[in-house]
Design an enzyme around this catalytic site. Structure first.
Site, PDB file in Angstrom:
ATOM      1  N   THR A  86       5.502 -30.505 133.867  1.00 56.04           N
ATOM      2  CA  THR A  86       5.639 -31.177 135.169  1.00 56.04           C
ATOM      3  C   THR A  86       5.001 -30.411 136.342  1.00 56.04           C
ATOM      4  OG1 THR A  86       7.956 -30.464 135.105  1.00 56.04           O
ATOM      5  CG2 THR A  86       7.526 -32.801 134.744  1.00 56.04           C
ATOM      6  N   ILE A 145     -10.326 -46.466 129.489  1.00 60.63           N
ATOM      7  CA  ILE A 145      -9.201 -47.193 130.090  1.00 60.63           C
ATOM      8  C   ILE A 145      -7.946 -47.133 129.208  1.00 60.63           C
ATOM      9  CG2 ILE A 145      -9.609 -49.505 129.103  1.00 60.63           C
ATOM     10  CD1 ILE A 145      -8.938 -48.839 132.817  1.00 60.63           C
ATOM     11  N   ARG A 146      -8.109 -46.711 127.947  1.00 56.77           N
ATOM     12  CA  ARG A 146      -6.939 -46.572 127.077  1.00 56.77           C
ATOM     13  C   ARG A 146      -5.994 -45.473 127.572  1.00 56.77           C
ATOM     14  NH1 ARG A 146      -7.105 -48.573 122.143  1.00 56.77           N
ATOM     15  NH2 ARG A 146      -4.868 -48.359 122.428  1.00 56.77           N
ATOM     16  N   GLU A 163     -11.647 -50.793 139.661  1.00 54.47           N
ATOM     17  CA  GLU A 163     -13.001 -51.003 139.155  1.00 54.47           C
ATOM     18  C   GLU A 163     -13.804 -51.907 140.085  1.00 54.47           C
ATOM     19  OE1 GLU A 163     -13.142 -52.470 135.126  1.00 54.47           O
ATOM     20  OE2 GLU A 163     -15.313 -52.164 134.963  1.00 54.47           O
ATOM     21  N   ALA A 182     -17.050 -57.462 139.432  1.00 55.27           N
ATOM     22  CA  ALA A 182     -18.227 -58.281 139.092  1.00 55.27           C
ATOM     23  C   ALA A 182     -17.934 -59.765 139.334  1.00 55.27           C
ATOM     24  CB  ALA A 182     -18.629 -58.032 137.644  1.00 55.27           C
ATOM     25  N   ARG A 183     -16.737 -60.066 139.866  1.00 55.79           N
ATOM     26  CA  ARG A 183     -16.464 -61.436 140.331  1.00 55.79           C
ATOM     27  C   ARG A 183     -16.998 -61.564 141.748  1.00 55.79           C
ATOM     28  NH1 ARG A 183     -10.397 -63.138 140.069  1.00 55.79           N
ATOM     29  NH2 ARG A 183     -11.337 -65.190 140.187  1.00 55.79           N
ATOM     30  N   ARG A 191     -11.051 -36.154 124.792  1.00 56.18           N
ATOM     31  CA  ARG A 191     -12.406 -36.670 125.012  1.00 56.18           C
ATOM     32  C   ARG A 191     -13.464 -35.574 125.164  1.00 56.18           C
ATOM     33  NH1 ARG A 191     -11.762 -41.733 123.068  1.00 56.18           N
ATOM     34  NH2 ARG A 191      -9.988 -42.749 124.054  1.00 56.18           N
TER      35      ARG A 191
HETATM   36  C1  LIG Z   1     -11.210 -39.804 118.606  1.00 50.83           C
HETATM   37  C2  LIG Z   1     -10.429 -41.022 119.029  1.00 50.83           C
HETATM   38  C3  LIG Z   1     -10.499 -42.191 118.289  1.00 50.83           C
HETATM   39  C4  LIG Z   1      -9.766 -43.327 118.697  1.00 50.83           C
HETATM   40  N1  LIG Z   1      -9.855 -44.483 117.949  1.00 50.83           N
HETATM   41  C5  LIG Z   1      -9.193 -45.599 118.346  1.00 50.83           C
HETATM   42  C6  LIG Z   1      -9.288 -46.831 117.616  1.00 50.83           C
HETATM   43  O1  LIG Z   1      -9.964 -46.911 116.612  1.00 50.83           O
HETATM   44  N2  LIG Z   1      -8.614 -47.914 118.078  1.00 50.83           N
HETATM   45  C7  LIG Z   1      -7.825 -47.866 119.200  1.00 50.83           C
HETATM   46  O2  LIG Z   1      -7.221 -48.890 119.570  1.00 50.83           O
HETATM   47  N3  LIG Z   1      -7.709 -46.716 119.911  1.00 50.83           N
HETATM   48  C8  LIG Z   1      -8.380 -45.594 119.520  1.00 50.83           C
HETATM   49  N4  LIG Z   1      -8.257 -44.436 120.255  1.00 50.83           N
HETATM   50  C9  LIG Z   1      -7.436 -44.457 121.464  1.00 50.83           C
HETATM   51  C10 LIG Z   1      -6.093 -43.707 121.231  1.00 50.83           C
HETATM   52  O3  LIG Z   1      -5.328 -44.346 120.239  1.00 50.83           O
HETATM   53  C11 LIG Z   1      -5.296 -43.658 122.554  1.00 50.83           C
HETATM   54  O4  LIG Z   1      -5.036 -44.983 122.982  1.00 50.83           O
HETATM   55  C12 LIG Z   1      -6.042 -42.954 123.653  1.00 50.83           C
HETATM   56  O5  LIG Z   1      -6.550 -41.720 123.196  1.00 50.83           O
HETATM   57  C13 LIG Z   1      -5.121 -42.707 124.827  1.00 50.83           C
HETATM   58  O6  LIG Z   1      -4.166 -41.753 124.455  1.00 50.83           O
HETATM   59  P1  LIG Z   1      -2.687 -41.758 125.059  1.00 50.83           P
HETATM   60  O7  LIG Z   1      -2.016 -43.054 124.784  1.00 50.83           O
HETATM   61  O8  LIG Z   1      -2.024 -40.523 124.530  1.00 50.83           O
HETATM   62  O9  LIG Z   1      -3.035 -41.573 126.616  1.00 50.83           O
HETATM   63  P2  LIG Z   1      -2.267 -42.143 127.882  1.00 50.83           P
HETATM   64  O10 LIG Z   1      -2.284 -43.614 127.889  1.00 50.83           O
HETATM   65  O11 LIG Z   1      -2.867 -41.439 129.074  1.00 50.83           O
HETATM   66  O12 LIG Z   1      -0.807 -41.677 127.691  1.00 50.83           O
HETATM   67  C14 LIG Z   1      -0.463 -40.281 127.784  1.00 50.83           C
HETATM   68  C15 LIG Z   1       0.875 -40.110 127.121  1.00 50.83           C
HETATM   69  O13 LIG Z   1       1.852 -40.839 127.861  1.00 50.83           O
HETATM   70  C16 LIG Z   1       2.790 -41.437 126.982  1.00 50.83           C
HETATM   71  N5  LIG Z   1       2.726 -42.899 127.148  1.00 50.83           N
HETATM   72  C17 LIG Z   1       1.875 -43.606 127.941  1.00 50.83           C
HETATM   73  N6  LIG Z   1       2.145 -44.910 127.878  1.00 50.83           N
HETATM   74  C18 LIG Z   1       3.175 -45.044 127.018  1.00 50.83           C
HETATM   75  C19 LIG Z   1       3.907 -46.151 126.517  1.00 50.83           C
HETATM   76  N7  LIG Z   1       3.644 -47.397 126.910  1.00 50.83           N
HETATM   77  N8  LIG Z   1       4.867 -45.926 125.626  1.00 50.83           N
HETATM   78  C20 LIG Z   1       5.163 -44.680 125.226  1.00 50.83           C
HETATM   79  N9  LIG Z   1       4.532 -43.580 125.653  1.00 50.83           N
HETATM   80  C21 LIG Z   1       3.541 -43.763 126.540  1.00 50.83           C
HETATM   81  C22 LIG Z   1       2.421 -40.982 125.575  1.00 50.83           C
HETATM   82  O14 LIG Z   1       3.104 -39.791 125.289  1.00 50.83           O
HETATM   83  C23 LIG Z   1       0.945 -40.676 125.695  1.00 50.83           C
HETATM   84  O15 LIG Z   1       0.483 -39.741 124.744  1.00 50.83           O
HETATM   85  C24 LIG Z   1      -8.971 -43.287 119.868  1.00 50.83           C
HETATM   86  C25 LIG Z   1      -8.906 -42.096 120.609  1.00 50.83           C
HETATM   87  C26 LIG Z   1      -9.618 -40.981 120.217  1.00 50.83           C
HETATM   88  C27 LIG Z   1      -9.552 -39.734 121.055  1.00 50.83           C
END
Ligand SMILES: Cc1cc2nc3c(=O)[nH]c(=O)nc-3n(C[C@H](O)[C@H](O)[C@H](O)COP(=O)(O)OP(=O)(O)OC[C@H]3O[C@@H](n4cnc5c(N)ncnc54)[C@H](O)[C@@H]3O)c2cc1C
Length: 306
Positions: free
Chosen positions: A89, A111-112, A120, A123-124, A228
């Protein structure tokens, strides 16, 4: 071109007006403020704003009334302790706001990471620029045979040339169609109805560039960079992560140093892995067959040990 001369002039104007402040200032971050660091062929990463510095992490950890810092050595030791023990924290007290220009397929991976705030380019509302990511020939490689999510051998020069021809041709054709659909002037010069921008954009390929402002705290930024800036990440997002690492290194040198040591350069071992390491240190010749690990686990374990 990452930024136009007009955009560069706006950046220069901002950088020419320093103001005194009582807030925490990181000299390293100030050097980066507003400057666009080029990434890929048309992209960039630009530090727009930041909050906090190394001292702010210590200040929060000590819940202090003043600056909350002791000697530099003492602060660095505390930051390393926090990083080592996943006491995360205090790192969330620092924030960074970036302006990023990136291809859409990179944005889909980026964005994941849900723990950031994003706005962002619309583009609309706006017309997209004719800017597409065309890889450098050195990046054109065949599908990997050992990793389903990766690249293998480089393409031959002839195959590379053909791929580049396809990419450039498709980009030019789809953008011409986009421009034609939104145009309010027909081929004969007569007025016509232009298709709404929100619809016309749908045929554009995923290598077109988009832009966003991205704000995230340091703890979640480190999580992003751990995933990343890693060798397993796709090259096209890794180069953005690498560019951000250079900014963070200057912004919060002690925190970045601890992150580079414990996370980027460190490794996590499973209980089985740790057991094997102990056996090896005791002189035993451990093999995959005697390790209790699967082939994949063993390969990764060997990778960790170098
Ligand atoms: C090498 C690589 C390959 C990948 N391949 C794929 C793929 O094939 N398909 C695919 O869909 N994705 C893929 N991903 C994306 C991956 O699964 C994660 O979605 C992405 O890395 C984001 O990670 P995160 O959720 O930990 O990050 P953030 O969204 O930033 O979250 C950070 C942390 O917060 C917590 N958190 C956030 N939101 C929630 C929630 N709603 N519930 C519970 N805890 C939460 C979790 O502890 C999480 O680790 C890939 C990623 C990498 C690095």
């Amino acid at each position: 071109m990452p930024v136009t001369p007009d955009q560069q002039a706006e950046i220069d104007a901002l950088r020419s007006q320093p103001r005194p402040t009582l807030r925490a200032v990181s000299e390293g971050a100030e050097r980066h403020l507003y400057t666009a660091h080029p990434v890929l062929d048309h992209g960039f990463v630009r530090l727009v704003d930041y909050m906090g510095d190394d001292a702010a992490i210590c200040q929060a950890a000590r819940v202090s009334y003043g600056r909350g810092t002791k000697s530099v050595q003492n602060d660095e030791g505390l930051i390393r302790y926090l990083m080592r023990h996943w006491h995360s924290t205090p790192f969330e007290m620092c924030e960074i706001k970036l302006h990023v220009k990136l291809p859409v397929f990179v944005a889909r991976q980026w964005i994941r990471h849900r723990t950031a705030n994003v706005n962002e380019y619309s583009a609309r509302y706006s017309i997209l620029d004719r800017e597409f990511y065309i890889p450098d020939p050195s990046q054109l490689a065949a599908q990997s045979t050992i990793n389903n999510q990766g690249r293998g051998q480089a393409l031959t020069p002839d195959e590379s040339a053909r791929v580049l021809e396809i990419l450039k041709g498709d980009a030019a054709q789809t953008y011409d169609h986009y421009a034609e659909m939104i145009s309010e002037e027909g081929p004969d010069g007569a007025a016509k109805q232009g298709l709404a921008r929100e619809l016309a954009r749908m045929n554009l390929p995923a290598n077109i560039y988009t832009q966003w402002y991205w704000k995230v705290d340091l703890h979640n930024l480190f999580h992003f960079l751990r995933l990343r800036a890693d060798a397993h990440a796709q090259y096209e997002i890794r180069v953005y992560a690498d560019a951000i690492c250079e900014i963070v290194k200057d912004w919060v040198p002690a925190a970045y140093g601890a992150f580079a040591d414990y996370r980027l350069g460190g490794a996590v071992l499973s209980a089985k892995g740790l057991e094997c390491l102990k056996r090896m240190l005791a002189g035993e010749a451990v093999t995959q067959e005697t390790s209790g690990m699967s082939k994949g686990e063993w390969r990764e374990f060997e990778g960790v040990l170098g």
